[in-house]
Design an enzyme around this catalytic site. Structure first.
Site, short mmCIF file in Angstrom:
data_model
loop_
_atom_site.label_atom_id
_atom_site.label_comp_id
_atom_site.label_asym_id
_atom_site.label_seq_id
_atom_site.Cartn_x
_atom_site.Cartn_y
_atom_site.Cartn_z
N GLU A 1 57.25 35.37 27.76
CA GLU A 1 56.02 36.09 28.13
C GLU A 1 55.84 36.12 29.65
O GLU A 1 56.29 35.21 30.36
CB GLU A 1 54.80 35.40 27.49
CG GLU A 1 54.65 33.95 27.88
CD GLU A 1 53.21 33.47 27.90
OE1 GLU A 1 52.37 34.17 28.48
OE2 GLU A 1 52.95 32.39 27.34
N LYS B 1 47.01 25.19 24.14
CA LYS B 1 46.55 24.68 25.43
C LYS B 1 45.48 23.63 25.20
O LYS B 1 44.62 23.79 24.34
CB LYS B 1 45.97 25.83 26.24
CG LYS B 1 47.05 26.76 26.73
CD LYS B 1 46.47 28.02 27.28
CE LYS B 1 45.78 28.82 26.19
NZ LYS B 1 45.34 30.13 26.65
N1 PSU Z 1 49.30 28.62 28.46
C1 PSU Z 1 49.39 28.36 29.79
N2 PSU Z 1 49.19 29.35 30.64
C2 PSU Z 1 48.89 30.61 30.23
C3 PSU Z 1 48.79 30.89 28.85
C4 PSU Z 1 49.01 29.86 28.01
O1 PSU Z 1 49.62 27.25 30.18
O2 PSU Z 1 48.72 31.48 31.07
C5 PSU Z 1 48.51 32.29 28.38
C6 PSU Z 1 49.50 32.70 27.29
O3 PSU Z 1 49.99 33.96 27.63
C7 PSU Z 1 48.66 32.75 26.04
C8 PSU Z 1 47.34 33.22 26.61
O4 PSU Z 1 49.19 33.63 25.09
O5 PSU Z 1 47.22 32.43 27.79
C9 PSU Z 1 46.17 33.06 25.67
O6 PSU Z 1 45.04 33.58 26.30
P1 PSU Z 1 43.70 33.84 25.47
O7 PSU Z 1 43.15 32.50 25.18
O8 PSU Z 1 42.84 34.60 26.42
O9 PSU Z 1 44.09 34.64 24.26
#
Ligand code: PSU
Ligand code: MN
Length: 316
Positions: free
Chosen positions: A29, A164
């Protein structure tokens, strides 16, 4: 340089020939590069991830949107556009994709969009750091990442170090179960939470070698055929952080975010940035360590999965 395999999906020559020959590929990604790491540091990490994937015998394929196209296997010389122009780069969940294509802007893919486009291109394995999930303030924010929904919809294996840590981990674990996503622990029974190895939650099954792991994934695709397998690989021990301290930092970050009115898809980058500063860089080095390790595990898995596919075809 890129070949169209659909009106919008364009794959690099290398990825194109790897797909045709059924060679192992690892999709990656771009959001972690544009929004997940401190500004400017993504390029070196991307290069190291690609190297690790190649060393294990697979082809790396960063996915991103640019100029009205979805690229699978972004050329390394083009990657700086996602990293050095990160303020212009749109973090693309499913709902953002069409608008970014329409405006011919630059879009970075999250786990949700990476999984979807990888599956469309015929790639079986994705590597990332952490997935999105159910946010701690879900009761009033209703913030649940579309990563979870896309994991339920796509036939793909995603290697990560758990959700996360800024999320509600037990609600995220329950959601995965509800949506029928198989959660397999790579050499662990514990469900990890990004910088934390053991959240007290459990995986569905543990695997200790790539042959068994890829056979089970093959079976999941065969009999379930509509949801993902989430392979969780805990952060390398030397970089693991203390759960209580990390939680304190996250709570502080959330208080600041709510005071500043930061919400929605801006929340994740804000909290990550806050705890990076608060931990004096420890969360960044843990993040980089786990990204590299997950890329290596994903590549070895892709190689083993390829063998499983060959033998099951040969056995028919
Ligand atoms: N984990 C990290 N850094 C990130 C992300 C995840 O340490 O930037 C990103 C990934 O691309 C994940 C996204 O799919 O955040 C999820 O964001 P949201 O909670 O807005 O869906
Ligand atoms: Mn969200």
């Amino acid at each position: 340089m890129y070949r169209a395999i659909g009106r919008r999906l364009h794959v690099s020559r290398e990825v194109d020939s790897a797909i045709r020959q059924g060679m192992p590929i690892v999709a990656l990604e771009t959001t972690v590069l544009s929004h997940g790491l401190p500004p400017g540091s993504g390029l070196a990490v991307a290069e190291r991830m690609m190297k690790v994937v190649r060393q294990a015998g697979a082809v790396p394929a960063f996915i991103g949107l640019i100029d009205g196209k979805i690229l699978v296997g972004i050329d390394p010389s083009h990657l700086p556009m996602w990293i050095h122009r990160s303020s212009e780069v749109v973090k693309c969940g499913i709902g953002d994709v069409a608008a970014v294509l329409h405006s011919k802007g630059i879009g970075a893919t999250t786990v949700a969009t990476t999984a979807m486009f990888a599956a469309q291109a015929g790639i079986a394995v994705v590597a990332t750091g952490g997935i999105g999930g159910v946010h701690r303030q879900v009761g009033h924010s209703w913030d649940i990442s579309s990563d979870l929904v896309e994991l339920a919809r796509n036939r793909i294996a995603v290697v990560c170090s758990g959700p996360k840590v800024i999320l509600d981990l037990s609600k995220t674990r329950e959601y995965l179960e509800t949506m029928g996503v198989a959660v397999y622990g790579w050499r662990t029974e514990a469900f990890p939470g990004f910088y934390i190895c053991d959240t007290g939650l459990r995986v569905d099954a543990r695997f200790d070698d790539f042959e068994s792991l890829s056979s089970a994934i093959g079976l999941h695709f065969e009999v379930v055929d509509r949801s993902a397998v989430l392979v969780v690989n805990p952060v390398p021990q030397s970089h693991a952080l203390d759960a209580r301290i990390v939680n304190q930092w996250v709570e502080e970050a959330e208080r600041h975010a709510s005071l500043k009115g930061i919400q929605g898809k801006d929340l994740t980058p804000f909290i990550l940035e806050y705890i990076h500063r608060r931990s004096e860089g420890k969360t960044v080095s843990a993040n980089i360590a786990l990204l590299l390790d997950n890329a290596a595990v994903a590549a070895r898995l892709a190689v083993a999965y390829r063998k499983v596919q060959l033998t099951s075809r040969g056995g028919r």
